[in-house]
Design a protein around this motif. Structure first.
Motif, short mmCIF file in Angstrom:
data_model
loop_
_atom_site.label_atom_id
_atom_site.label_comp_id
_atom_site.label_asym_id
_atom_site.label_seq_id
_atom_site.Cartn_x
_atom_site.Cartn_y
_atom_site.Cartn_z
N GLY A 9 -12.31 -25.54 -41.62
CA GLY A 9 -12.70 -25.06 -42.84
C GLY A 9 -12.57 -25.73 -43.71
O GLY A 9 -12.15 -27.04 -43.78
N TRP A 33 -16.67 -15.34 -33.53
CA TRP A 33 -15.97 -15.49 -34.76
C TRP A 33 -16.44 -14.33 -35.80
O TRP A 33 -17.29 -13.69 -35.73
CB TRP A 33 -16.62 -16.71 -35.39
N ARG A 35 -15.29 -12.55 -39.90
CA ARG A 35 -14.95 -13.35 -41.06
C ARG A 35 -14.66 -12.01 -41.89
O ARG A 35 -15.19 -11.07 -41.83
CB ARG A 35 -16.05 -14.07 -41.63
N ARG A 42 -13.28 -6.73 -42.40
CA ARG A 42 -13.52 -8.04 -41.39
C ARG A 42 -14.72 -7.65 -40.69
O ARG A 42 -15.11 -6.56 -40.30
CB ARG A 42 -12.45 -7.99 -40.50
N VAL A 45 -19.72 -12.10 -36.79
CA VAL A 45 -20.44 -12.99 -37.01
C VAL A 45 -21.13 -13.63 -35.88
O VAL A 45 -22.54 -13.55 -35.93
CB VAL A 45 -19.57 -14.30 -37.47
N ASP A 87 -21.01 -16.61 -48.08
CA ASP A 87 -20.56 -16.95 -46.64
C ASP A 87 -18.94 -17.23 -46.79
O ASP A 87 -18.37 -17.43 -46.11
CB ASP A 87 -21.29 -18.14 -46.01
N TYR A 91 -12.66 -17.27 -41.78
CA TYR A 91 -13.24 -17.14 -40.52
C TYR A 91 -12.22 -17.10 -39.43
O TYR A 91 -11.19 -18.04 -39.10
CB TYR A 91 -14.10 -18.16 -40.51
N TYR A 92 -12.10 -16.08 -38.59
CA TYR A 92 -11.37 -15.66 -37.67
C TYR A 92 -11.91 -16.20 -36.18
O TYR A 92 -12.97 -15.35 -35.89
CB TYR A 92 -10.70 -14.61 -37.66
N CYS A 93 -11.28 -16.74 -35.16
CA CYS A 93 -11.62 -17.06 -34.01
C CYS A 93 -11.08 -15.84 -33.25
O CYS A 93 -9.97 -15.41 -33.58
CB CYS A 93 -11.21 -18.29 -33.45
#
Length: 120
Positions: A9, A33, A35, A42, A45, A87, A91-93
């Motif tokens: 990031g 992902w 976000r 949330r 993506v 954007d 961001y979360y995996c």
């Protein structure tokens, strides 16, 4: 329990690019992902299955973001091009045992999140 470690990031100007990485502690089926922008829920993506045969993008990133994975490293990557201020988000995996579940937000494990900031 799967551990997910994200990296990549940062801050960039509109039109720029960033690449996110996520490494899992062991092999998982679906990776992707999500976000979350300030004050918003949330959102999904992109998701990719183990064989990289099924890939689904949200309409908001289609054509600008590209997901890929390296199963030898239990890793997934998100190349983000032509970034826009909208954007901006954490961001979360994420991982799930099924693609359908992942796209609905039914997630088995989350990463800690990495901030992406796009300035105009």
């Amino acid at each position: 329990q799967v551990q997910l470690v994200e990296s990549g990031g940062g801050s960039v100007q509109a039109g720029g690019s960033l690449r996110l990485s996520c490494a899992a502690s062991y092999a998982v089926y679906a990776m992707g992902w999500f976000r979350q922008a300030p004050g918003k829920e949330r959102e999904f993506v992109v998701a990719i299955d183990y064989e990289s045969e099924k890939i689904y993008y949200s309409d908001s990133v289609k054509g600008r973001f590209t997901i890929s994975r390296n199963n030898a490293k239990n890793a997934v990557y998100l190349q983000m091009n032509t970034l826009k201020p909208e954007d901006t988000a954490v961001y979360y995996c994420a991982t799930s045992g099924q693609m359908a579940r992942m796209m609905k937000g039914d997630i088995d494990y989350w990463g800690q999140g990495t901030q992406v900031t796009v300035s105009s």
